[in-house]
Design a protein around this motif. Sequence first.
Motif, mmCIF file in Angstrom:
data_model
loop_
_atom_site.group_PDB
_atom_site.id
_atom_site.type_symbol
_atom_site.label_atom_id
_atom_site.label_comp_id
_atom_site.label_asym_id
_atom_site.label_seq_id
_atom_site.Cartn_x
_atom_site.Cartn_y
_atom_site.Cartn_z
ATOM 1 N N LEU A 1 8.822 -0.298 -2.899
ATOM 2 C CA LEU A 1 9.336 0.291 -1.661
ATOM 3 C C LEU A 1 9.229 1.810 -1.698
ATOM 4 O O LEU A 1 8.832 2.442 -0.703
ATOM 5 N N TRP A 2 9.555 2.399 -2.846
ATOM 6 C CA TRP A 2 9.414 3.856 -2.966
ATOM 7 C C TRP A 2 7.960 4.268 -2.778
ATOM 8 O O TRP A 2 7.657 5.217 -2.044
ATOM 9 N N VAL A 3 7.058 3.544 -3.447
ATOM 10 C CA VAL A 3 5.639 3.879 -3.317
ATOM 11 C C VAL A 3 5.202 3.752 -1.851
ATOM 12 O O VAL A 3 4.549 4.643 -1.297
ATOM 13 N N SER B 1 3.366 6.144 2.949
ATOM 14 C CA SER B 1 3.313 6.006 4.411
ATOM 15 C C SER B 1 3.512 7.364 5.073
ATOM 16 O O SER B 1 2.840 7.688 6.054
ATOM 17 N N VAL B 2 4.439 8.159 4.525
ATOM 18 C CA VAL B 2 4.658 9.490 5.081
ATOM 19 C C VAL B 2 3.432 10.362 4.825
ATOM 20 O O VAL B 2 2.958 11.076 5.720
ATOM 21 N N LEU B 3 2.893 10.270 3.595
ATOM 22 C CA LEU B 3 1.706 11.074 3.280
ATOM 23 C C LEU B 3 0.520 10.699 4.172
ATOM 24 O O LEU B 3 -0.295 11.551 4.520
ATOM 25 N N ALA B 4 0.425 9.410 4.540
ATOM 26 C CA ALA B 4 -0.680 8.980 5.398
ATOM 27 C C ALA B 4 -0.640 9.711 6.732
ATOM 28 O O ALA B 4 -1.678 10.085 7.288
ATOM 29 N N LEU B 5 0.577 9.923 7.240
ATOM 30 C CA LEU B 5 0.722 10.633 8.505
ATOM 31 C C LEU B 5 0.235 12.069 8.358
ATOM 32 O O LEU B 5 -0.538 12.571 9.176
ATOM 33 N N VAL B 6 0.673 12.714 7.269
ATOM 34 C CA VAL B 6 0.273 14.104 7.038
ATOM 35 C C VAL B 6 -1.243 14.200 6.904
ATOM 36 O O VAL B 6 -1.896 15.026 7.547
ATOM 37 N N SER B 7 -1.827 13.335 6.062
ATOM 38 C CA SER B 7 -3.270 13.449 5.819
ATOM 39 C C SER B 7 -4.053 13.031 7.058
ATOM 40 O O SER B 7 -5.115 13.591 7.348
ATOM 41 N N THR C 1 14.363 1.018 5.303
ATOM 42 C CA THR C 1 14.835 0.094 4.269
ATOM 43 C C THR C 1 15.349 0.820 3.029
ATOM 44 O O THR C 1 16.229 0.324 2.333
ATOM 45 N N LEU C 2 14.783 2.009 2.760
ATOM 46 C CA LEU C 2 15.167 2.735 1.536
ATOM 47 C C LEU C 2 16.688 2.840 1.330
ATOM 48 O O LEU C 2 17.181 2.539 0.235
ATOM 49 N N PRO C 3 17.462 3.253 2.364
ATOM 50 C CA PRO C 3 18.910 3.386 2.134
ATOM 51 C C PRO C 3 19.560 2.055 1.736
ATOM 52 O O PRO C 3 20.579 2.045 1.048
ATOM 53 N N LEU C 4 18.947 0.940 2.159
ATOM 54 C CA LEU C 4 19.541 -0.365 1.853
ATOM 55 C C LEU C 4 19.344 -0.770 0.398
ATOM 56 O O LEU C 4 19.878 -1.779 -0.053
ATOM 57 N N LEU C 5 18.532 0.004 -0.321
ATOM 58 C CA LEU C 5 18.380 -0.294 -1.757
ATOM 59 C C LEU C 5 19.701 -0.078 -2.481
ATOM 60 O O LEU C 5 19.967 -0.683 -3.512
ATOM 61 N N ALA D 1 1.341 -1.488 -2.449
ATOM 62 C CA ALA D 1 2.801 -1.533 -2.438
ATOM 63 C C ALA D 1 3.304 -2.638 -1.503
ATOM 64 O O ALA D 1 4.214 -3.403 -1.859
ATOM 65 N N PHE D 2 2.729 -2.766 -0.323
ATOM 66 C CA PHE D 2 3.156 -3.813 0.603
ATOM 67 C C PHE D 2 2.854 -5.202 0.058
ATOM 68 O O PHE D 2 3.586 -6.155 0.322
ATOM 69 N N PHE D 3 1.780 -5.310 -0.698
ATOM 70 C CA PHE D 3 1.437 -6.598 -1.309
ATOM 71 C C PHE D 3 2.538 -7.006 -2.292
ATOM 72 O O PHE D 3 3.010 -8.150 -2.285
ATOM 73 N N VAL D 4 2.973 -6.051 -3.112
ATOM 74 C CA VAL D 4 4.034 -6.329 -4.073
ATOM 75 C C VAL D 4 5.349 -6.618 -3.334
ATOM 76 O O VAL D 4 6.095 -7.529 -3.701
ATOM 77 N N LEU D 5 5.605 -5.852 -2.289
ATOM 78 C CA LEU D 5 6.830 -6.069 -1.504
ATOM 79 C C LEU D 5 6.848 -7.471 -0.908
ATOM 80 O O LEU D 5 7.872 -8.154 -0.910
#
Lengths: 340, 494
Positions: free
Chosen positions: B230-232, B237-243, B346-350, B202-206
């Motif tokens: 950005l959604w991905v 990123s949030v899931l990474a924290l959980v896992s 950044t999400l809200p700025l979409l 996702a960051f690569f595409v961003l």
Amino acid sequence: MIETLAVIWFGLLGILLIGYVVLDGFDLGVGILHPFAPADRDRRILMNAIGPLWDGNEVWLVTFGGALFAAFPVAYATVFSAFYEPFMLLLVALIFRAVSLEFRSKVKAVRWRRLWDFGFFGGSFLAAFLLGAAGGRTMLGIPMNQTLHTALDLSDWLAPLPLLVGALTVALFAMHGAIFLLLKTEAELQARMRKWAWRCYFAFLALYLLTTAYVALNVPRATANFQQHPWFWIVPVLNLLAIANIPRALRHGSPGYAFFSSSAIIVALAFLFATAMYPNLVISDIDPRWNVTIFNGCSSEKTLKIMLVIAGIGMPFVLSYTAVVYWVFRGRVTLGESSY
Amino acid sequence: MMDVELLSRLQFAGTIMFHYLFPPLTIGLGLIMVLLEFQWLRTRDIGWNHAARFWTRIFALNFALGVATGIVMEFEFGTNWAAYSRFVGDVFGSALAAEGIFAFFLESGFLAVLVFGWDRVGPKMHFFSSLMVWLGGMFSAVWIVVANSWQQTPAGYHVVEYTLNDHIAYRAEITDFWAMVFNPSSVDRLTHVLIGAMILGAFFVLSISAFYLLRNRHVDFAKRCFPIALWVAAIFSVLALVSGHDQAKTVSKTQPAKLAAFEGHFETGPGDLYLFGWPDASAKTVHGAVRVPGMLSWLLYNDTQKPVTGLDAIPADQQPPVWLPFQMYHLMVGLGMFFIVLTLGTLPLLWRGRVYRQRWLLWIFVFAVVGPFIANQAGWIAAEVGRQPWIVYPSIQDGVEMRGLRTSEGLSESVRASQVLWSIILFGSVYLLLFIIWIYVLNEKIQHGPTDPEQHRQTPPTPDAPPEGLLALEADRLAGGAHLLDSDSRTEGA
């Protein structure tokens, strides 16, 4: 029970090896012939003839390696560490073959394309030669002592049999690749490839006769298994028929038939290699007592059974993807937007 | 002369780290490709098709490098780690064989259709192929992570003595295949690895989309890709924290020495959480530390006072190095936090495309792609150095103690230091060349950019020759291409 499983896995490894040499054999052959197509467009056609196929074909080698590791770990560990230098070079050769295909088309500059032409040819040639040389060395045996220590040096590789089988493999793959290209090209390029199919055929024939004579005189072990199983003689006979059939098929302009024959030759030679080894996987030229065989070098019964289940579930899928891909990409090469 | 063990470890680390630039990138890009192609199937808007095609070309380049550099490790197990191979072959080998049969064939077969099949199969078959390539990539991650996890937290096996050529050796033999596959750490670690891959893709595409937006090129394309990526990125990123949190808890139970190294926790007792610091194993302390007292115990047990096993509880000859796992672990976690802040911020700025006017933010995204590359590598360095000195951990199976295998016991008997030094130089120079060329070709592709719909006619999807006349018109209409006058604009494989 475990003996039966070990024999079954020896056979399955043979099938994986045959799958690899028949399929990647023509890819490597195309790479070896690559410099002999002078025009850029022709070279692109050659690369695109194997473009969608080479990656899947190389997976047969990866799976062969994985299956050898799993079924006969002792043999895998011994051979790979004994063949350290040639295998490192083989890896580099396969890397250059792969990336040259991918990189060459990306920039139009002549010097760039020359660089990757060389990488593609050199990688394919070296890979074919080293695979053959490793086969030749394996048949001769290696200096391995009781504790599996080996120490090969350059002179072990410059022996006649590794060199002969290496050259034989290059000629065989080049012939196989040229015949494959007869199916994939047209007009002038096809005529050129027909010439190369003939040249490679004669080179192969000469090397085949030399190698056979050398093995018959110097490696008695190679035909030892024939005494127990006389029906094995069918294989060399069929092999000779296939070899004789190639000139006929080429003259009659039926490349499909010729391709079938060159595939049959590869299968037969792989079979003869396997019978020359059986039941050994690594032969000690110090003392045959230290040989690693399929019986003293195999995994546990449970692992061999589990892997049989994995292979039983997986192979039908593998064969169906392979069939689908070859069907989708059948016919002559046309260069398009997504080509190399 | 350097010793064989160090050289072999350096070689394996170097070749696998170079390889690991590519698989997570292709797995992550695979998801974006599948999403874009799904949009194309759903809306038949040609812009989605061009976007998917562009990422397919980038994907193919990375995939080829992944394949080319991947086979190296399979050889190295045998060439450099023969004793290890004999020890683990019975267990590890079946996972490796399964990887070949289930994953690699699936991937490589459908990759051909994905890359070369745009004009040879219909859009649905093509979408299916993209999906299969993505799945194949994830399957290969499954088996290799299972095999690696088994070495960290072995299960479903016993160690037996066997004789070969009249001398005694030991090896692990499988007793329960599914217990081996679902060993205590495999699910946690696999989840985390896959999440790391999705973040990287996702960051690569961003990054590339942000670059186009800043340069005002391929704006339509960039505005299609940026929000999806950005959604991905945000979700994973949030899931990474959980896992990651779950995984740390598992490590504290299964490999306490490793967790102690990650956290610089030298003495058993309530654990503090170090945000930064410079661990010093000989002084048994962390210099210049910024710490939250009791936080480590709280994270693991919801109790700031509960003791956490420290390195003092581990015999000296079984302790991992501390500095490198500590720093790499903290680097990974720090980057993970940065991804969360950046993407959620950044999400809200979409909304109404406000993000596209924040040039400074787009510049951050252009360079942020380096972050997930480093985080993926750092995580693996922490995991692999943190399990030293073991190549296979010792364990207890059904109440019986099973011996482990030390890294130093896993080497090939026949290989000399000079040979390994030679092959390190060989691979070092080849990989340096490949790295430079990879960056160069990637840059060429990015500069060339996606095909703009205005200049390009969709080639009709038919199996054989392109149809002519009415059929072609119909195919074009179906494909949504409206530019029938432009009769043959197919470029000669630029």
